[in-house]
Design a protein around this motif. Structure first.
Motif, short mmCIF file in Angstrom:
data_model
loop_
_atom_site.label_atom_id
_atom_site.label_comp_id
_atom_site.label_asym_id
_atom_site.label_seq_id
_atom_site.Cartn_x
_atom_site.Cartn_y
_atom_site.Cartn_z
N HIS A 1 0.84 -1.21 0.00
CA HIS A 1 0.00 0.00 0.00
C HIS A 1 0.88 1.26 0.00
O HIS A 1 0.60 2.22 -0.70
CB HIS A 1 -0.87 -0.06 1.26
N LEU B 1 1.10 5.72 -7.81
CA LEU B 1 -0.06 6.57 -8.01
C LEU B 1 0.34 8.06 -8.13
O LEU B 1 -0.12 8.76 -9.04
CB LEU B 1 -0.99 6.36 -6.81
N GLY C 1 -6.46 -0.83 0.07
CA GLY C 1 -6.89 0.00 1.20
C GLY C 1 -8.09 -0.59 1.91
O GLY C 1 -8.14 -0.65 3.14
N SER D 1 -6.38 -4.06 9.58
CA SER D 1 -5.40 -3.22 10.28
C SER D 1 -5.83 -2.90 11.72
O SER D 1 -6.99 -2.56 11.97
CB SER D 1 -5.22 -1.91 9.51
N HIS E 1 -8.26 9.46 6.65
CA HIS E 1 -7.48 8.92 5.54
C HIS E 1 -8.38 8.16 4.55
O HIS E 1 -8.37 8.44 3.35
CB HIS E 1 -6.39 8.00 6.10
N ARG F 1 4.40 8.37 9.04
CA ARG F 1 4.72 7.01 8.58
C ARG F 1 5.91 7.11 7.63
O ARG F 1 6.14 8.17 7.05
CB ARG F 1 3.52 6.39 7.87
C1 HEM Z 1 -4.94 7.31 -3.07
C2 HEM Z 1 -5.10 6.30 -2.29
C3 HEM Z 1 -4.27 5.99 -1.06
C4 HEM Z 1 -2.98 6.30 -0.75
C5 HEM Z 1 -1.98 7.11 -1.58
C6 HEM Z 1 -2.71 5.73 0.57
C7 HEM Z 1 -1.51 5.82 1.26
C8 HEM Z 1 -1.24 5.25 2.49
C9 HEM Z 1 0.03 5.30 3.17
C10 HEM Z 1 1.29 5.97 2.61
C11 HEM Z 1 -0.11 4.62 4.34
C12 HEM Z 1 0.98 4.37 5.39
C13 HEM Z 1 1.70 3.07 5.08
C14 HEM Z 1 2.84 2.78 6.05
O1 HEM Z 1 2.60 2.77 7.26
O2 HEM Z 1 3.97 2.56 5.58
C15 HEM Z 1 -1.48 4.16 4.43
C16 HEM Z 1 -2.01 3.44 5.47
C17 HEM Z 1 -3.31 3.00 5.53
N1 HEM Z 1 -4.28 3.16 4.56
FE1 HEM Z 1 -4.09 4.13 2.81
N2 HEM Z 1 -3.85 5.10 1.01
C18 HEM Z 1 -4.83 5.23 0.05
C19 HEM Z 1 -6.13 4.76 0.10
C20 HEM Z 1 -6.67 4.09 1.16
C21 HEM Z 1 -8.04 3.65 1.24
C22 HEM Z 1 -9.08 3.90 0.14
C23 HEM Z 1 -8.20 3.01 2.44
C24 HEM Z 1 -9.40 2.37 3.05
C25 HEM Z 1 -10.61 2.35 2.57
C26 HEM Z 1 -6.91 3.05 3.13
C27 HEM Z 1 -6.66 2.53 4.37
C28 HEM Z 1 -5.45 2.58 5.03
C29 HEM Z 1 -5.22 2.01 6.36
C30 HEM Z 1 -6.23 1.28 7.21
C31 HEM Z 1 -3.87 2.25 6.67
C32 HEM Z 1 -3.12 1.88 7.97
C33 HEM Z 1 -2.45 0.50 7.78
C34 HEM Z 1 -1.67 0.10 9.02
O3 HEM Z 1 -0.67 0.77 9.35
O4 HEM Z 1 -2.04 -0.90 9.65
N3 HEM Z 1 -6.01 3.72 2.32
N4 HEM Z 1 -2.16 4.55 3.28
#
Ligand code: HEM
Length: 144
Positions: A9, A16, A59, A66, A86, A141
């Protein structure tokens, strides 16, 4: 397993962002130079939409597994960020990326195609830049 999905992710964010930037630069160039809408313009917006939808699927998967997603713990700013802010903002950004392609495909002239791609992609970029947990932001992060 969770670690691998978070890494995927995190890395997909770069794919992206790069495709989004490339789409914006190409469409600004199209608007300014009034050139014809080329096959490469269509391809880049297609790849952008595919990568956005892949990120959406990853995501949503993360949303179910998560530990950062938790209801009833909204006083914790990290939990609230991932559970509400987010996820909601990123879904909105992906809607704009999808609209960019749909509206650009439906546009009658090449100039209108570039304009639709440019406007909707720019809105998506601003939302994504605001909603990514960058290392320098309050919810920090890693870069990768
Ligand atoms: C353009 C779309 C998205 C981008 C660029 C993005 C980017 C990120 C980034 C950079 C992180 C941190 C990763 C890390 O800790 O190394 C993250 C975490 C997370 N994202 Fe996204 N995200 C996107 C869409 C979504 C969507 C649509 C969802 C849920 C419906 C989502 C749910 C989460 C969750 C739950 C985490 C926390 C994961 C964890 O640390 O356990 N993200 N995202």
């Amino acid at each position: 397993m969770l670690g691998i999905i978070v890494l995927l992710h995190s890395l997909l964010r770069w794919v992206l962002c790069i495709l989004l930037l490339a789409t914006i630069i190409k469409s600004i160039n199209g608007v300014v130079t009034k050139r014809a809408f080329a096959n490469s313009d269509n391809k880049i917006s297609l790849f952008l939409m595919i990568s956005a939808h892949t990120q959406l699927v990853v995501g949503i998967l993360l949303y179910f597994i998560s530990p950062m997603v938790m209801f009833g713990n909204m006083k914790d700013s990290q939990i609230r960020f991932f559970t509400v802010e987010h996820s909601t903002l990123m879904i909105i950004a992906i809607v704009f990326i999808t609209l960019a392609r749909i509206r650009s495909k439906k546009a009658a002239t090449d100039a209108a195609k570039f304009r639709m791609l440019m406007i909707f992609s720019l809105i998506a970029l601003v939302i994504i830049l605001l909603a990514v947990p960058w290392p320098f932001s309050p919810i920090a992060r890693p870069w990768f």
